[in-house]
Design an enzyme around this catalytic site. Sequence first.
Site, PDB file in Angstrom:
ATOM      1  N   ASP A 182       0.836  -1.199   0.000  1.00  9.95           N
ATOM      2  CA  ASP A 182       0.000   0.000   0.000  1.00  9.95           C
ATOM      3  C   ASP A 182       0.869   1.246   0.000  1.00  9.95           C
ATOM      4  OD1 ASP A 182      -1.980   1.864   0.274  1.00  9.95           O
ATOM      5  OD2 ASP A 182      -2.804   1.060   2.146  1.00  9.95           O
ATOM      6  N   HIS A 184      -0.556   4.125  -0.084  1.00  6.17           N
ATOM      7  CA  HIS A 184      -1.374   4.957   0.806  1.00  6.17           C
ATOM      8  C   HIS A 184      -1.511   6.392   0.307  1.00  6.17           C
ATOM      9  CE1 HIS A 184      -2.930   5.754   5.024  1.00  6.17           C
ATOM     10  NE2 HIS A 184      -3.387   4.551   4.789  1.00  6.17           N
ATOM     11  N   HIS A 284     -12.221  -2.276   0.443  1.00 10.93           N
ATOM     12  CA  HIS A 284     -11.420  -1.666   1.504  1.00 10.93           C
ATOM     13  C   HIS A 284     -12.162  -1.817   2.819  1.00 10.93           C
ATOM     14  CE1 HIS A 284     -10.011   2.092   3.701  1.00 10.93           C
ATOM     15  NE2 HIS A 284      -8.866   1.552   3.360  1.00 10.93           N
TER      16      HIS A 284
END
Length: 381
Positions: A182, A184, A284
Amino acid sequence: MKIRSMELFQVPPRWLFLKVTTDEGISGWGEPVVEGRADTVKAAVEEMSDYLLGKEIRIEDMFQTLYRGGFYRGGPILTSAISGIEQALWDIKGKALGVPVYELMGGPVRQRMPVYVWIGGDRASTAAQDAREKVAAGYKAVKMNGTEEMAFIDSYRKVDEAVARMVAIREAVGYEIGVGVDFHGRVHKTMANILIKELEPFRPMFIEEPVLPENNEALEEIKRVSRIPIATGERMYTRWGFKQLLASGNVDIIQPDLCHAGGIWEVRKIAAMAEAYDIAVAPHCPLGPIALAASLQLDFCTPNAFIQEQSLGIHYNQGTDMLDYLADPGVFGYSDGAVALPRAPGLGIEMNEAKIRAAAQQGHRWRNPVWRTEDGVVAEW
């Protein structure tokens, strides 16, 4: 059957739960929250309750009313409020009819749903050891943050550190284990191109949010750099928010969040759009048990859902973890890296209401951390 009451419970570590009760005494639960903005979403749900109390449970009409009827539409706060309300109404509908929610959306397409688990924390310092422990516990896939904060153009030292973590994980668990990385949204497109190229030999399961969603046009260039699957979508809302991304062909996996994107039915529509473009779905879900239960109901009736995020042991869950508010903590039944098809009606979970009410007396004031680069400029967290 009409909506009689709506109650909100702000509980540690950073969650907001909603209980909706009907005039027939059937209750449903939802999770309307934006991480770090629980009070704001709580206010939005309370405002929206004026359109719902005393009304029959008509989920599509509810979405249309709350999404379109306010004139200003979309965004994380409004659609998160709608999402939690919508989850609770599906929970009620399933309980009233005696079936899981997935049965109301075409029935199951699979018998088990793979899940992955977080490792390493925000800066992934313990990723390799964590991966070894999670694999020993039966997980087949893990995910970690790829890097710490990064400037627009940053040092190769950070690139080397990210690659070293990936090397250590592969040495610890081999190549049969899926490893999601990730970014992010912390990485700007130039550094993302460099990082992805360096990570490619170690075969990540996917690269998540290589750039911020407002910079999705950069995904075209990123796709030219590497063949690693690209995932994004946790900060995108409703089918209209995903329309251009899906049509672009620049993403391999979409990650709508059922607590933010509009709820179960809205994400099912998004997933159907993705299926038409031959794109996979991995919802998610770094939040609480209601969010996971809703996600799993979607997964089991969605053919292009391939893996599910869940927050058990995630670094945000300090003091309270995902299973703590469930009457039956074994309801998800993780086994061999997957969850079996749930059979209970509604969302398939029973909440420990006494514990929720007690925890709400404590509440929380969780806030997102603010990171800065070495020269003091605010960085993406």
